[in-house]
Design a protein around this motif. Structure first.
Motif, PDB file in Angstrom:
ATOM      1  N   MET A   1      -6.742  -8.080  -5.959  1.00 17.42           N
ATOM      2  CA  MET A   1      -6.084  -7.674  -7.217  1.00 17.42           C
ATOM      3  C   MET A   1      -5.040  -8.712  -7.638  1.00 17.42           C
ATOM      4  SD  MET A   1      -5.521  -3.532  -7.128  1.00 17.42           S
ATOM      5  CE  MET A   1      -5.145  -3.271  -5.407  1.00 17.42           C
TER       6      MET A   1
ATOM      7  N   PHE B   1      -3.190  10.279   1.473  1.00 14.94           N
ATOM      8  CA  PHE B   1      -2.981   8.899   1.918  1.00 14.94           C
ATOM      9  C   PHE B   1      -1.872   8.335   1.031  1.00 14.94           C
ATOM     10  CE2 PHE B   1      -7.613   9.620   2.492  1.00 14.94           C
ATOM     11  CZ  PHE B   1      -7.677   9.510   3.870  1.00 14.94           C
TER      12      PHE B   1
ATOM     13  N   LEU C   1       0.827  -1.202   0.000  1.00 12.39           N
ATOM     14  CA  LEU C   1       0.000   0.000   0.000  1.00 12.39           C
ATOM     15  C   LEU C   1       0.863   1.255   0.000  1.00 12.39           C
ATOM     16  CD1 LEU C   1      -2.558  -1.725   2.150  1.00 12.39           C
ATOM     17  CD2 LEU C   1      -3.183  -0.460   0.078  1.00 12.39           C
TER      18      LEU C   1
ATOM     19  N   VAL D   1      -6.537   5.287  -6.801  1.00 13.07           N
ATOM     20  CA  VAL D   1      -5.524   4.346  -6.327  1.00 13.07           C
ATOM     21  C   VAL D   1      -4.153   4.741  -6.880  1.00 13.07           C
ATOM     22  CG1 VAL D   1      -4.797   1.931  -6.248  1.00 13.07           C
ATOM     23  CG2 VAL D   1      -7.243   2.500  -6.184  1.00 13.07           C
TER      24      VAL D   1
ATOM     25  N   PHE E   1      -1.623   5.492  -0.208  1.00 11.28           N
ATOM     26  CA  PHE E   1      -2.117   4.521  -1.199  1.00 11.28           C
ATOM     27  C   PHE E   1      -3.017   5.126  -2.255  1.00 11.28           C
ATOM     28  CE2 PHE E   1      -5.219   4.591   2.197  1.00 11.28           C
ATOM     29  CZ  PHE E   1      -4.479   4.383   3.357  1.00 11.28           C
TER      30      PHE E   1
ATOM     31  N   ALA F   1     -10.605   4.204  -4.621  1.00  6.11           N
ATOM     32  CA  ALA F   1     -10.824   3.431  -3.392  1.00  6.11           C
ATOM     33  C   ALA F   1     -11.325   4.378  -2.318  1.00  6.11           C
ATOM     34  CB  ALA F   1      -9.533   2.761  -2.945  1.00  6.11           C
ATOM     35  N   PHE F   2     -12.001   3.810  -1.331  1.00  4.71           N
ATOM     36  CA  PHE F   2     -12.434   4.627  -0.189  1.00  4.71           C
ATOM     37  C   PHE F   2     -12.457   3.745   1.054  1.00  4.71           C
ATOM     38  CE2 PHE F   2     -16.589   2.704   0.123  1.00  4.71           C
ATOM     39  CZ  PHE F   2     -16.867   2.293  -1.176  1.00  4.71           C
TER      40      PHE F   2
ATOM     41  N   GLN G   1     -14.422  -1.488   9.618  1.00  7.72           N
ATOM     42  CA  GLN G   1     -14.203  -0.646   8.460  1.00  7.72           C
ATOM     43  C   GLN G   1     -14.829  -1.305   7.234  1.00  7.72           C
ATOM     44  OE1 GLN G   1     -10.207  -0.430   6.987  1.00  7.72           O
ATOM     45  NE2 GLN G   1     -10.285   1.798   6.763  1.00  7.72           N
TER      46      GLN G   1
ATOM     47  N   GLY H   1     -15.458   4.178   8.485  1.00  7.47           N
ATOM     48  CA  GLY H   1     -15.684   3.437   9.735  1.00  7.47           C
ATOM     49  C   GLY H   1     -17.142   3.042   9.869  1.00  7.47           C
TER      50      GLY H   1
ATOM     51  N   GLY I   1     -12.486   8.742   3.919  1.00  7.01           N
ATOM     52  CA  GLY I   1     -11.310   9.046   3.112  1.00  7.01           C
ATOM     53  C   GLY I   1     -11.355   8.245   1.818  1.00  7.01           C
ATOM     54  N   SER I   2     -10.781   8.833   0.749  1.00  6.99           N
ATOM     55  CA  SER I   2     -10.855   8.146  -0.544  1.00  6.99           C
ATOM     56  C   SER I   2      -9.825   8.731  -1.494  1.00  6.99           C
ATOM     57  CB  SER I   2     -12.265   8.298  -1.133  1.00  6.99           C
ATOM     58  OG  SER I   2     -12.520   9.674  -1.364  1.00  6.99           O
ATOM     59  N   GLY I   3      -9.817   8.234  -2.691  1.00  4.93           N
ATOM     60  CA  GLY I   3      -8.916   8.796  -3.688  1.00  4.93           C
ATOM     61  C   GLY I   3      -8.751   7.865  -4.872  1.00  4.93           C
TER      62      GLY I   3
END
Ligand code: 2NL
Length: 368
Positions: free
Chosen positions: A186, A257, A145, A299, A259, A318-319, A216, A322, A295-297
């Protein structure tokens, strides 16, 4: 040699058997006549010390006596058992019109409930549910990651470590996020990928809003030509379905992040109603505010590469969110620690009936 009056002995035995008026008395008589020390068993033993002549004349009489007593015992036993059954049938009653005794029902924990809701919502968008081990190796939890050995972000993820039995120098740990499940997916299935990974994760954090174990759900989409617009639509669609409000407004904020690149944190707008925060509407309205939710973004291409895919062909978003926090927000529970106290009074108050599941298939939020 004293001669025994078998006829008289038989008469007496039969009359005592006929008079026995319960099964215990009858059993005592059986032992007294036919048991090891019984009187008829005793007579049989005398055959051994007789001459063969005596034995020829006495033997059949003793055996006949034993037969007679044995069958009298059996006959009386059957009579007494029948009488007992009739007495029970005469007195016992069974009222089939009485209501059945109420069964004690368990309830579904709010965390399990919310995980079910999330699985349903994402299933409608074509996501499968993936799971993996809670005890992970360093590579799947960190290195793959984009958090190598010395990466400062590892400090935020401090967790519990064990020696790795398969590798003398290596170590295992309690996973700090469910991302390693996505890495494993993956690696093993290749692209495209559309999954959510729900489960328990562990960090060294403990106060009113953090427990060392929490839940999570992470989501991962890998395909050709995936961009931030797909991420925004997916998050909006998910949050509107989960909170059952069309007026959920998202604000995406730049973040970091290791990752994801770029990384975005998603806030939702809320209003104050009767002293409570209620999600919905823009957080920029007067009296409203923004609440950080997940949180996300996109990859990070290095993560795609380390999972064995070509980042020039495959992109994704990805995100991570909680589950406990989502449950608190949706169902108004205010102390995170109560989630894991195992107090059945709390569960009775907040738990869900297993027969009235407020999932999409049974109507989200459907409660009596
Ligand atoms: C948070 C932030 C996040 C991810 C999780 C992820 C997984 C793979 C690749 C890239 Cl395999 N990213 N997961 C991405 C962004 C944020 O979680 O605050 N969670 C509670």
């Amino acid at each position: 040699m004293t001669y025994v009056d078998y006829a008289a002995t038989g008469q007496e035995a039969l009359s005592r058997i006929a008079q026995a008026d319960d099964l215990e008395t009858l059993e005592r008589l059986r032992v007294a006549f036919l048991g090891k020390q019984g009187s008829i068993s005793g007579l049989l033993k005398t055959l051994g010390s007789m001459t063969s002549e005596q034995r020829q004349s006495e033997g059949p009489k003793i055996h006949a006596l034993r037969e007679q007593v044995t069958s009298a015992l059996a006959g009386r036993k059957a009579e007494l058992e029948q009488a007992e059954l009739e007495a029970r049938l005469a007195t016992e009653t069974l009222d089939l019109s009485l209501p059945a005794p109420e069964a004690r029902l368990g309830s579904v924990h709010p965390v399990s409930q919310v995980m079910d809701e999330l699985a349903e919502i994402f299933a409608d968008m074509g996501f499968a549910v993936a799971t993996g081990p809670e005890i992970e190796d360093d590579w799947h939890n960190f290195t793959a990651l984009n958090m190598p050995e010395s990466h400062p972000a590892r400090a935020m993820h401090d967790t519990f470590y064990f020696p790795d039995p398969a590798d003398g120098g290596g170590r295992m740990l309690l996973r700090t996020h469910t991302s390693p499940v996505q890495v494993r997916t993956m690696v093993s299935q290749g692209a495209p990928v559309r999954i959510i990974a729900p489960g328990r994760v562990y960090r060294s954090d403990s106060d009113a809003t953090h427990t060392p174990m929490f839940h999570q759900v992470e989501g991962l989409v890998i395909d050709r030509g995936i961009h931030l617009g797909h991420l925004k639509w997916t998050l909006e669609t998910f949050l509107k379905a989960f909170f059952e409000r069309e007026d959920i407004v998202l604000r995406l904020r730049p973040s970091y992040f290791p990752f994801t690149e770029p990384s975005v944190e998603a806030d939702v707008g809320f209003a104050h109603e009767n002293g409570r925060r209620v999600l919905g509407g823009s957080g920029d309205e007067p009296g409203h505010g923004w609440m950080e939710l997940l949180g996300s973004g996109m990859v990070n291409r290095r993560v795609i590469e380390m999972s064995g895919l070509d980042p020039d062909e495959w992109q994704g978003f990805a995100f991570g969110v909680g589950v406990d926090r989502l449950a608190m927000l949706k169902y108004g529970m205010d102390d995170l620690r109560a989630f894991f106290d195992g107090d059945v009074r709390w569960l009775r108050h907040y738990g869900f009936s297993p027969f009235d599941q407020p999932t999409l298939s049974a109507g989200v939020g459907a409660r009596a």
